[in-house]
Design a protein around this motif. Structure first.
Motif, PDB file in Angstrom:
ATOM      1  N   THR A  40       0.854  -1.187   0.000  1.00  0.00           N
ATOM      2  CA  THR A  40       0.000   0.000   0.000  1.00  0.00           C
ATOM      3  C   THR A  40       0.891   1.238   0.000  1.00  0.00           C
ATOM      4  OG1 THR A  40      -0.105   0.349   2.398  1.00  0.00           O
ATOM      5  CG2 THR A  40      -1.631  -1.284   1.447  1.00  0.00           C
ATOM      6  N   GLN A  96      -5.968   5.240  -6.431  1.00  0.00           N
ATOM      7  CA  GLN A  96      -6.239   3.808  -6.490  1.00  0.00           C
ATOM      8  C   GLN A  96      -7.173   3.531  -7.667  1.00  0.00           C
ATOM      9  OE1 GLN A  96      -8.083   2.115  -3.011  1.00  0.00           O
ATOM     10  NE2 GLN A  96      -7.175   0.102  -3.394  1.00  0.00           N
ATOM     11  N   THR A  97      -6.784   2.611  -8.513  1.00  0.00           N
ATOM     12  CA  THR A  97      -7.505   2.373  -9.765  1.00  0.00           C
ATOM     13  C   THR A  97      -8.953   1.962  -9.533  1.00  0.00           C
ATOM     14  OG1 THR A  97      -5.411   1.654 -10.750  1.00  0.00           O
ATOM     15  CG2 THR A  97      -7.425   1.135 -11.951  1.00  0.00           C
ATOM     16  N   GLU A  98      -9.203   1.083  -8.572  1.00  0.00           N
ATOM     17  CA  GLU A  98     -10.553   0.547  -8.375  1.00  0.00           C
ATOM     18  C   GLU A  98     -11.495   1.534  -7.699  1.00  0.00           C
ATOM     19  OE1 GLU A  98     -10.430  -3.159  -6.356  1.00  0.00           O
ATOM     20  OE2 GLU A  98      -9.431  -4.229  -8.001  1.00  0.00           O
ATOM     21  N   THR A  99     -10.985   2.323  -6.758  1.00  0.00           N
ATOM     22  CA  THR A  99     -11.863   3.186  -5.955  1.00  0.00           C
ATOM     23  C   THR A  99     -11.744   4.667  -6.297  1.00  0.00           C
ATOM     24  OG1 THR A  99     -10.187   3.491  -4.223  1.00  0.00           O
ATOM     25  CG2 THR A  99     -11.648   1.564  -4.044  1.00  0.00           C
ATOM     26  N   ASN A 100     -10.728   5.045  -7.080  1.00  0.00           N
ATOM     27  CA  ASN A 100     -10.435   6.452  -7.387  1.00  0.00           C
ATOM     28  C   ASN A 100     -10.052   7.260  -6.145  1.00  0.00           C
ATOM     29  OD1 ASN A 100     -10.752   6.397 -10.194  1.00  0.00           O
ATOM     30  ND2 ASN A 100     -12.972   6.622 -10.022  1.00  0.00           N
ATOM     31  N   LYS A 101      -9.669   6.571  -5.079  1.00  0.00           N
ATOM     32  CA  LYS A 101      -9.241   7.258  -3.865  1.00  0.00           C
ATOM     33  C   LYS A 101      -7.856   7.861  -4.072  1.00  0.00           C
ATOM     34  CE  LYS A 101      -8.237   6.552   1.043  1.00  0.00           C
ATOM     35  NZ  LYS A 101      -8.153   5.569   2.161  1.00  0.00           N
ATOM     36  N   LYS A 102      -7.721   9.150  -3.720  1.00  0.00           N
ATOM     37  CA  LYS A 102      -6.456   9.852  -3.892  1.00  0.00           C
ATOM     38  C   LYS A 102      -5.595   9.721  -2.640  1.00  0.00           C
ATOM     39  CE  LYS A 102      -8.300  13.298  -7.117  1.00  0.00           C
ATOM     40  NZ  LYS A 102      -8.484  14.750  -7.385  1.00  0.00           N
ATOM     41  N   THR A 103      -4.301   9.561  -2.863  1.00  0.00           N
ATOM     42  CA  THR A 103      -3.344   9.431  -1.769  1.00  0.00           C
ATOM     43  C   THR A 103      -2.112  10.269  -2.081  1.00  0.00           C
ATOM     44  OG1 THR A 103      -4.068   7.161  -1.330  1.00  0.00           O
ATOM     45  CG2 THR A 103      -1.947   7.821  -0.414  1.00  0.00           C
ATOM     46  N   TYR A 108      -2.292   1.340  -8.426  1.00  0.00           N
ATOM     47  CA  TYR A 108      -2.406   2.795  -8.273  1.00  0.00           C
ATOM     48  C   TYR A 108      -1.842   3.483  -9.511  1.00  0.00           C
ATOM     49  CZ  TYR A 108      -3.337   1.890  -3.324  1.00  0.00           C
ATOM     50  OH  TYR A 108      -3.882   1.448  -2.140  1.00  0.00           O
TER      51      TYR A 108
END
Length: 227
Positions: free
Chosen positions: A110, A135-142, A192
């Motif tokens: 991760t 993250q490709t699946e959730t579109n969550k930005k990090t 990602y």
């Protein structure tokens, strides 16, 4: 009977269409070696009367001051009314390391795991040790700020350092295509995505471009479309 003015216009157009004179191209060293020279090599050989100058630098080059005909630039977009931009290809950023490095250091599952690793920092990049990803699946930005102890302003140097196992490095995919294909470098956190860019060929904005510029642009577009 053709007037003197019309004869002059015809002569100017003929000169404009001749692939002769000089052509000045600016690019980065890595793009120049890996892509621009391979793209233009055969074309240059076919036009002996055309003198070509390559300015290879990782810093911004002023097109007017340096009399640049075509600048190869990587950016999310080109917003300058004095310039004409021609998209050549989309460019992905990757976070990579050598297999040797990955075997000898903690696993990276991760983005949080990046805190246990060193980033080879390429100083010409904006926010060089800051990694933004989605993250490709959730579109969550990090966003992760990595530790760095090795710095360079040269992509070739950073590539070599990464291959020798000195840390992770954030690179443009097209700059390390050979290393990825050979397995010398491998992508980490494949689930990602890092921000992507567009590679442009940029010219000064003119009503009509000289043939040497339009032909060169055609060759570049064909090369990147095929690759």
């Amino acid at each position: 009977m053709v007037s003197a003015a019309e004869q002059g216009r015809i002569k100017v157009n003929q000169l404009r269409d001749e692939l002769a004179g000089s052509l000045r191209v600016s690019t980065t060293p890595e793009l120049g070696v890996n892509h621009i020279l391979p793209a233009l090599s055969t074309w240059m050989a076919a036009h002996d009367d055309l003198s070509v100058t390559y300015l290879a630098d990782n810093h911004y080059i002023d097109m007017i001051d340096e009399r640049i005909d075509i600048a190869i630039r990587m950016s999310p977009s080109i917003n300058d009314s004095s310039l004409s931009s021609y998209p050549l290809t989309d460019v992905r950023q990757l976070l990579v390391a050598s297999p040797q490095y990955l075997r000898q250091h903690p696993k990276i599952n991760t983005p949080k795991d990046l805190a246990d690793h060193q980033l080879i920092c390429i100083e010409i990049m904006k926010d060089a040790n800051q990694i933004d990803m989605i993250q490709t699946e959730t579109n969550k930005k990090t966003r992760v700020k990595m530790n760095s102890r090795i710095y360079t302003n040269n992509v070739f140097m950073a590539t070599t350092l990464a291959k020798e196992g000195h840390g992770l490095v954030r690179m443009m995919e097209m700059d390390i295509k050979k290393e990825l294909e050979s397995g010398e470098l491998v992508e980490v956190l494949t689930g990602y995505q890092l921000p992507s860019f567009v590679l442009y060929a940029v010219t000064l904005n003119r009503d009509q471009q000289p043939a040497k510029i339009t032909r060169c642009l055609e060759v570049l577009k064909k090369y990147f479309h095929a690759n």
